[in-house]
Design an enzyme around this catalytic site. Sequence first.
Site, mmCIF file in Angstrom:
data_model
loop_
_atom_site.group_PDB
_atom_site.id
_atom_site.type_symbol
_atom_site.label_atom_id
_atom_site.label_comp_id
_atom_site.label_asym_id
_atom_site.label_seq_id
_atom_site.Cartn_x
_atom_site.Cartn_y
_atom_site.Cartn_z
ATOM 1 N N SER A 38 -27.461 15.877 17.033
ATOM 2 C CA SER A 38 -27.963 14.599 16.506
ATOM 3 C C SER A 38 -28.147 13.580 17.609
ATOM 4 O O SER A 38 -27.192 13.254 18.313
ATOM 5 C CB SER A 38 -26.975 13.981 15.517
ATOM 6 O OG SER A 38 -26.649 14.877 14.512
ATOM 7 N N HIS A 71 -33.135 14.405 12.845
ATOM 8 C CA HIS A 71 -32.939 15.787 13.274
ATOM 9 C C HIS A 71 -34.279 16.523 13.284
ATOM 10 O O HIS A 71 -34.449 17.522 12.610
ATOM 11 C CB HIS A 71 -32.011 16.548 12.311
ATOM 12 C CG HIS A 71 -30.599 16.040 12.276
ATOM 13 N ND1 HIS A 71 -29.519 16.875 12.199
ATOM 14 C CD2 HIS A 71 -30.095 14.794 12.294
ATOM 15 C CE1 HIS A 71 -28.412 16.162 12.173
ATOM 16 N NE2 HIS A 71 -28.737 14.900 12.217
ATOM 17 N N HIS A 95 -27.962 22.601 9.391
ATOM 18 C CA HIS A 95 -26.535 22.438 9.072
ATOM 19 C C HIS A 95 -26.221 23.115 7.737
ATOM 20 O O HIS A 95 -27.075 23.158 6.843
ATOM 21 C CB HIS A 95 -26.170 20.957 8.956
ATOM 22 C CG HIS A 95 -26.338 20.193 10.226
ATOM 23 N ND1 HIS A 95 -27.519 19.593 10.567
ATOM 24 C CD2 HIS A 95 -25.469 19.923 11.233
ATOM 25 C CE1 HIS A 95 -27.374 18.983 11.743
ATOM 26 N NE2 HIS A 95 -26.154 19.169 12.171
ATOM 27 N N TYR A 97 -24.325 21.877 5.510
ATOM 28 C CA TYR A 97 -24.286 20.875 4.426
ATOM 29 C C TYR A 97 -25.666 20.593 3.831
ATOM 30 O O TYR A 97 -25.782 20.037 2.751
ATOM 31 C CB TYR A 97 -23.617 19.568 4.882
ATOM 32 C CG TYR A 97 -24.313 18.841 6.015
ATOM 33 C CD1 TYR A 97 -25.500 18.162 5.821
ATOM 34 C CD2 TYR A 97 -23.758 18.827 7.293
ATOM 35 C CE1 TYR A 97 -26.127 17.489 6.863
ATOM 36 C CE2 TYR A 97 -24.366 18.168 8.338
ATOM 37 C CZ TYR A 97 -25.558 17.505 8.109
ATOM 38 O OH TYR A 97 -26.170 16.855 9.140
ATOM 39 N N GLU A 98 -26.721 20.976 4.544
ATOM 40 C CA GLU A 98 -28.067 20.780 3.996
ATOM 41 C C GLU A 98 -28.358 21.759 2.864
ATOM 42 O O GLU A 98 -29.358 21.615 2.155
ATOM 43 C CB GLU A 98 -29.114 20.970 5.097
ATOM 44 C CG GLU A 98 -29.064 19.901 6.171
ATOM 45 C CD GLU A 98 -30.017 20.234 7.316
ATOM 46 O OE1 GLU A 98 -31.229 20.050 7.133
ATOM 47 O OE2 GLU A 98 -29.546 20.680 8.375
ATOM 48 N N ALA A 125 -22.851 15.662 18.042
ATOM 49 C CA ALA A 125 -22.223 14.349 17.878
ATOM 50 C C ALA A 125 -20.980 14.583 17.036
ATOM 51 O O ALA A 125 -21.042 15.305 16.050
ATOM 52 C CB ALA A 125 -23.173 13.412 17.155
ATOM 53 N N SER A 232 -20.990 20.966 12.731
ATOM 54 C CA SER A 232 -21.940 21.945 13.276
ATOM 55 C C SER A 232 -21.243 22.804 14.333
ATOM 56 O O SER A 232 -20.021 22.874 14.377
ATOM 57 C CB SER A 232 -23.124 21.213 13.913
ATOM 58 O OG SER A 232 -22.711 20.519 15.076
ATOM 59 N N ASN A 255 -18.080 8.167 17.196
ATOM 60 C CA ASN A 255 -17.248 7.228 16.414
ATOM 61 C C ASN A 255 -15.825 7.722 16.482
ATOM 62 O O ASN A 255 -15.585 8.897 16.728
ATOM 63 C CB ASN A 255 -17.725 7.152 14.954
ATOM 64 C CG ASN A 255 -17.673 8.503 14.282
ATOM 65 O OD1 ASN A 255 -16.674 8.869 13.682
ATOM 66 N ND2 ASN A 255 -18.724 9.287 14.428
ATOM 67 N N HIS A 289 -23.743 7.045 9.646
ATOM 68 C CA HIS A 289 -24.755 7.841 10.331
ATOM 69 C C HIS A 289 -25.499 7.028 11.394
ATOM 70 O O HIS A 289 -25.847 7.550 12.453
ATOM 71 C CB HIS A 289 -25.714 8.444 9.306
ATOM 72 C CG HIS A 289 -26.609 9.506 9.861
ATOM 73 N ND1 HIS A 289 -26.112 10.626 10.487
ATOM 74 C CD2 HIS A 289 -27.949 9.622 9.895
ATOM 75 C CE1 HIS A 289 -27.119 11.385 10.878
ATOM 76 N NE2 HIS A 289 -28.248 10.794 10.543
HETATM 77 N N1 ADE Z 1 -20.310 13.635 13.277
HETATM 78 C C1 ADE Z 1 -20.217 12.471 13.915
HETATM 79 N N2 ADE Z 1 -19.092 11.833 13.591
HETATM 80 C C2 ADE Z 1 -18.450 12.640 12.705
HETATM 81 C C3 ADE Z 1 -17.237 12.553 12.003
HETATM 82 N N3 ADE Z 1 -16.458 11.506 12.115
HETATM 83 N N4 ADE Z 1 -16.902 13.560 11.198
HETATM 84 C C4 ADE Z 1 -17.685 14.624 11.074
HETATM 85 N N5 ADE Z 1 -18.842 14.766 11.696
HETATM 86 C C5 ADE Z 1 -19.221 13.789 12.504
#
Ligand code: ADE
Length: 317
Positions: A38, A71, A95, A97-98, A125, A232, A255, A289
């Site tokens: 990402s 993406h 992914h 989850y898609e 990411a 991923s 994050n 996101h």
């Molecule tokens: N991708 C980016 N940050 C994430 C998080 N905190 N948990 C899962 N996937 C992520």
Amino acid sequence: DTLAHPNAYARASETAQHVLSKLPDTLQKPKVAIVCGSGLGGLADTIEAGPKVELPYETIPNFPQSTVQGHAGKFIFGVIGEQKMPVALLVGRAHFYEGHTMDLVTFATRVCKVLGVETIIVTNAAGGLNENYRVGDIVCLNDHLNLAGFVGIHPLRGPNIEEFGVRFPPMSDAYDLDLRRRVHKAWVKLGLDQQKRRIHEGVYAFLAGPSYETRAECRMLRMLGADVVGMSTVPEIVVARHAGIRVLAFSLVTNMAVLEPGARGNDSIIQAMNKSELDQYLGKGKANHEEVLEAGREAAKDMQALVKQILSDLHED
Ligand code: ADE
């Protein structure tokens, strides 16, 4: 279903044939493939002027169609560095989850194998769990927790595809030590600003997603030994190792996961807070996101430089 496709090898070969039919001779034998996570598609900018072929995923037979914003999906073939090393870039990935099966999530990895790729560099990411990490740091993975795999969401479930590898492949040394050593060497050589960004080695926990973790889940993952968490990479790595491809993987910390407990009805500290204190407390570190994409944009250049330096180091051998 989550089963591997019984004809996975035939299908990957068919796709590889299609891809090869689009490539000039100079690009036919990429030894290295790079998966851009990402917001890390900027890695495509490291491709030199010269022969270059872009194949949007929707034009490639059997390829999964990616659906998530930010993406964009394409397979890029080109050369990197002064040495003009042929590489394959996967910009955007499928992914779980898609709604894709694990078979589709890992299909591109298998196509790479059929194309003759020997080393795969996977980027993503991820959320930081290790208290020493900061947003923007890069983590070179040295291990993973395949949590989805523990409950049967596993790309190798189903009949083993013998053409790729053995039934029970080891995963104990999945993250190639020689490649990791090269990363640290490349990092030193680049002399990037340590204030802005640091590099770590760490363990990636794979969750199926798509919701981000709760506070309790973050604490659980930390206790289990995870340094970063994401949705991923692990399926691709498991399939790559099954097929004997060398693996290097990076997480960009976009994050920091929240480890503090949230508001609980019986928590006297929370009860004593006024509304603005409570908003601040609860808002801290909540993954979203947009933030993930923004941190990706800023760090992409350093990550790019790092990957390019590693490739050049690999080429010297
Ligand atoms: N991708 C980016 N940050 C994430 C998080 N905190 N948990 C899962 N996937 C992520």
